[in-house]
Design an enzyme around this catalytic site. Structure first.
Site, PDB file in Angstrom:
ATOM      1  N   ASP A  26      39.989  42.394  44.712  1.00 31.09           N
ATOM      2  CA  ASP A  26      39.077  43.214  45.497  1.00 31.09           C
ATOM      3  C   ASP A  26      38.001  42.267  46.031  1.00 31.09           C
ATOM      4  O   ASP A  26      37.845  41.138  45.544  1.00 31.09           O
ATOM      5  CB  ASP A  26      38.460  44.341  44.651  1.00 31.09           C
ATOM      6  CG  ASP A  26      37.878  45.454  45.545  1.00 31.09           C
ATOM      7  OD1 ASP A  26      37.699  45.212  46.769  1.00 31.09           O
ATOM      8  OD2 ASP A  26      37.586  46.547  45.037  1.00 31.09           O
TER       9      ASP A  26
HETATM   10  C1  BGC Z   1      36.529  48.027  48.091  1.00 33.04           C
HETATM   11  C2  BGC Z   1      37.995  48.010  48.475  1.00 33.04           C
HETATM   12  C3  BGC Z   1      38.143  47.587  49.915  1.00 33.04           C
HETATM   13  C4  BGC Z   1      37.483  46.234  50.105  1.00 33.04           C
HETATM   14  C5  BGC Z   1      37.564  45.717  51.528  1.00 33.04           C
HETATM   15  C6  BGC Z   1      35.824  46.729  48.437  1.00 33.04           C
HETATM   16  O1  BGC Z   1      34.444  46.851  48.264  1.00 33.04           O
HETATM   17  O2  BGC Z   1      36.404  48.271  46.704  1.00 33.04           O
HETATM   18  O3  BGC Z   1      38.570  49.275  48.274  1.00 33.04           O
HETATM   19  O4  BGC Z   1      39.487  47.557  50.273  1.00 33.04           O
HETATM   20  O5  BGC Z   1      36.108  46.333  49.757  1.00 33.04           O
HETATM   21  O6  BGC Z   1      36.765  46.456  52.365  1.00 33.04           O
END
Ligand code: BGC
Length: 755
Positions: free
Chosen positions: A229
């Site tokens: 993530d």
């Molecule tokens: C979120 C993810 C997301 C990623 C990219 C993160 O903060 O938890 O779900 O895909 O950012 O935007």
């Protein structure tokens, strides 16, 4: 493309570099060898492709796209085909936009109604979440675009989301928090998996070898690449060793250098770096070699698809006197700002820049609608004038529909809710309108359950969840009967937050979130306790009616290696066409371990014309009956009877049949001096093995020795003696044998029992 040959031509620095993003959304290119960069994008219910200013919180604009209903809504459809169709549409748009991977589906379990991201997640039930996410992945990947199932794993809160440790026991992880990922991986092979920010039992998901290698790859057979993530990497070198292939977004080369240093210092095997690169490049080339940039993306068409989907997701929670559907001939009051500006998506990384939206007010154009704004969602207030205007509109109309729910700030990625209440001003408005017009309907726009203090005062409630950009169109179709509602709650609605099983521990203390309720999440807890609910899991009404009959099982007895087919007939007994989700639950009639009353193990959405009957069939296998046994660290079915139940919800079972399932696994047993007689005597050989000592020992303990004067005393005494005997450890054969104590005999007994 011979990827292994390609890797052999890369320098260590290039390989380490490929293990992190070039920027926020791209993998790196190596031009001299023809390795292209690929783009990934949020997701999951539409595209958030950022081609200008970037961020991962949905702050900066992205391209104009179509916002489909969020997972909280699509889960309520209980419809796998619907999720596949939505996935196909999103896959097409990704091809059109050159996106290799869409970042979703998000399948974390709704442990508490408070989680800020519940609107993005499917359910409190791992089976439902697993099946629906697999169906979505199937749709997207059929277009040769990857998915990234997220957030792996046990990421059920936003509070301290980047540091908190989700501390859960083995059985809880296996039965509740992992299966949605497992089903998706085993059935659909998502191209990528996104590991979560949190730690699991102390170890960051991004550097957790048990999670990323033992379970994900060795047990489940995952073949794609694991990405972090955004910003989830703590120790990059430990991450490579654990099975984290791609760090996102990037660490400006810092962590790439760490990988190089670790390899040079002999602390990290270069083969592990090669392996990560190979996994990433497999997907990079799978996409680029099959890219179809001329795939059309007809946004208007997808807008209509989003409306069809949203209509099939709506859950009719209550419909007293069949107030709904409304008649297009009558004058109806639409009250509440959400009628004009619906809340249809959540905040954060999934936030989509819609190319258009349709509100209920727009969709009802041509009908006799009287509108009153009622409140301001952004200011979270209703003035006396607004309420008076709403009451006046309600009084003049045949029925009043209040569009209510949670304003944006109430629920979002990044933080959790503090309570489960609706805005006070909206509650007041609903009460006032209901007083003015007995035919009051509430339409809810929310990503998670809310308390409904006014429930007994309104006649109908339609849960629209966060239904995407076309939610207004879908709502009007349902309100006026063009579509009969067919959604079912993918989560329980407790009466109050305090009833939720995680209430005392949710969020945790400091960086430790203890999952103390264990496997008893959602209906697994409420049904076990018999808690009075606002609405149970699986509940959802229709404008027509359905009857269920002839539940038949293919066999009365199976082994845990065989499968069972259950068939049931469903008839539309009403006068309108409609869809219904047939729900199958399995209940272990008698179990030596603590189990939920019943668990969802099958569901099918069907369409029936009035008077039509269809037979629905379900296949059940070992997993449908099994629990996670921590002694053998595997799924296990305890021999015995199981009830196969068809229900309108987890609380309303309409048909039950029984099957006997025979286990083919004998659990390893080990006895020692501290094993108690109750356990030992369950072993069929125990009576014979213990024969030399048992008789005298029993006589001593099971006869009270003294004459009992009254019958009650005698009963207590024999009950007590039996309990004393049952709970005695084997070693007491020595303690109570006095002179005759024979340790050798005890050894012989133990050897015989353990052989
Ligand atoms: C979120 C993810 C997301 C990623 C990219 C993160 O903060 O938890 O779900 O895909 O950012 O935007």
């Amino acid at each position: 493309m011979d990827i292994k040959a390609l890797i052999s031509r890369l320098t260590l620095e290039e390989k380490a570099g490929l293990c992190s993003g070039a920027d926020f959304w791209h993998t790196k290119a190596v031009e001299r060898l023809g390795i292209p960069a690929t783009m990934v994008s949020d997701g999951p219910h539409g595209l958030r492709k950022q081609d200008q200013e970037v961020d991962h919180l949905g702050i900066n604009d992205s391209i104009k796209a179509v916002c489909f209903p969020a997972a909280s809504a699509t889960a309520a459809s209980f419809d796998k085909e619907l999720l596949t169709r939505m996935g196909e549409a999103i896959g097409d748009s990704c091809q059109h936009e050159g996106l290799s991977v869409v970042l979703g589906p998000a399948v974390n379990i709704k442990r508490s109604p408070l989680c800020g991201r519940n609107f993005e997640y499917f359910s409190e039930d791992p089976y439902l979440a697993g099946q629906l996410s697999a169906a979505f992945i199937h749709g997207v990947q059929s277009r040769n675009v990857g998915t990234s199932i997220k957030h792996f794993a046990a990421n059920s809160q936003e509070h301290r989301r980047m540091s908190s440790s989700s501390d859960a026991d083995e059985r809880t992880l296996r039965e509740i928090y992992l299966p949605a990922f497992e089903t998706a991986v085993k059935e659909e092979q998502p191209w990528t998996v996104m590991c979560s920010y949190n730690r699991i039992n102390g170890v960051f998901a991004s550097e957790n070898p048990w999670l990323l290698t033992e379970v994900l790859r060795k047990e489940w057979g995952f073949e794609g690449y694991v990405m972090s993530d955004w910003g989830a990497v703590s120790d990059r070198v430990a991450g490579v060793a654990a099975g984290l292939d791609l760090e996102m977004p990037s660490s400006g080369g810092f962590n790439d250098r760490k990988i190089v240093e670790a390899v040079r210092a002999g602390k990290l095997d270069e083969a592990l770096v090669d392996q990560a690169v190979e996994r990433i490049l497999n997907i990079v080339f799978r996409f680029t070699e099959n890219a179809k940039p001329d795939t059309p993306w007809d946004k208007e068409e997808q807008h209509l698809l989003a409306a069809d989907i949203a209509a099939d997701c709506m859950v009719l929670l209550k419909n007293e006197d069949n107030l709904l559907p409304l008649s297009g001939e009558d004058e109806i009051a639409f009250i509440g700002e959400f009628a004009e500006k619906p809340r249809f998506q959540g905040g954060g990384s999934s936030h989509i820049n819609c190319f258009k939206t349709t509100s209920a007010l727009e969709a009802a154009d041509g009908l006799k609608i009287r509108y009153a704004r009622g409140y301001s969602a952004a200011q979270d207030c209703a003035t006396d004038e607004q309420i008076a205007e709403a009451v006046a509109a309600a009084k003049k109309a045949k029925a009043a529909v209040v569009f209510a729910g949670l304003p944006d700030v109430y629920e979002s990625e990044g933080y959790d809710r503090k309570h489960m209440r609706m805005p006070e001003c909206q509650n007041r408005l609903i009460e006032a309108v209901a007083e003015a017009n007995p035919n009051t309907v509430v339409v809810l726009h929310n990503g998670s359950p809310v308390e409904m203090p006014w429930i007994s005062k309104v006649k109908a409630v339609l849960e629209a969840y966060l239904g995407g950009q076309a939610v207004g169109l879908a709502t009007v179709r349902v309100l006026f009967g063009e579509v009969s509602p067919s959604g079912c709650l993918p989560e329980s609605f407790p009466k109050k937050l305090e009833d939720n099983p995680s209430y005392l521990f949710y969020g945790g203390e400091g960086d430790t979130a203890e999952y103390r309720e264990g496997i008893f999440v959602g209906y697994r807890y409420y049904d076990k306790k018999g808690t009075d609910l606002l609405f149970p899991f699986g509940h959802g009404l229709s404008y027509t009616s359905f009857s269920f009959s002839d539940l038949c099982l293919s066999s009365e007895k199976i082994t845990d290696q065989e499968s069972l087919t259950a068939t049931v007939k469903v008839t539309n007994t009403g006068s309108r066409p409609g869809k219904t989700a047939v729900q199958l639950y399995v209940s272990d009639c008698e179990s030596s371990v603590l189990r939920p009353v019943r668990e969802l193990k099958g569901f099918e959405k069907i369409t029936l014309q009035p008077g039509e009957t269809k037979e629905v069939s379900f296949t059940l296998d070992k997993r449908s009956f099994a629990y996670w046994n921590t002694r053998i660290h595997d799924w296990h079915v305890e021999s015995g009877e199981f009830c196969i139940q068809i229900g309108r919800s987890s609380r309303d079972i309409v048909l039950t049949e029984k099957v006997f399932v025979e286990s083919t696994v004998s659990l390893p047993k080990h006895y020692d001096m501290n094993s108690i007689f109750m356990d030992i005597m369950e072993d069929p050989r125990a009576e014979t093995i213990l024969e030399p000592v048992l008789k005298g020992f029993r006589e001593a303990f099971l006869s009270s020795g003294e004459e009992q004067s009254d019958a009650a005393q005698e009963a207590i005494s024999s009950e007590m003696s039996l309990a004393m005997f049952n709970y005695m450890p084997l070693r007491t054969l020595l303690s109570f044998a006095g002179e005759q104590a024979d340790p050798d005999l005890l050894d012989r007994i133990l050897t015989a029992l353990n052989s």
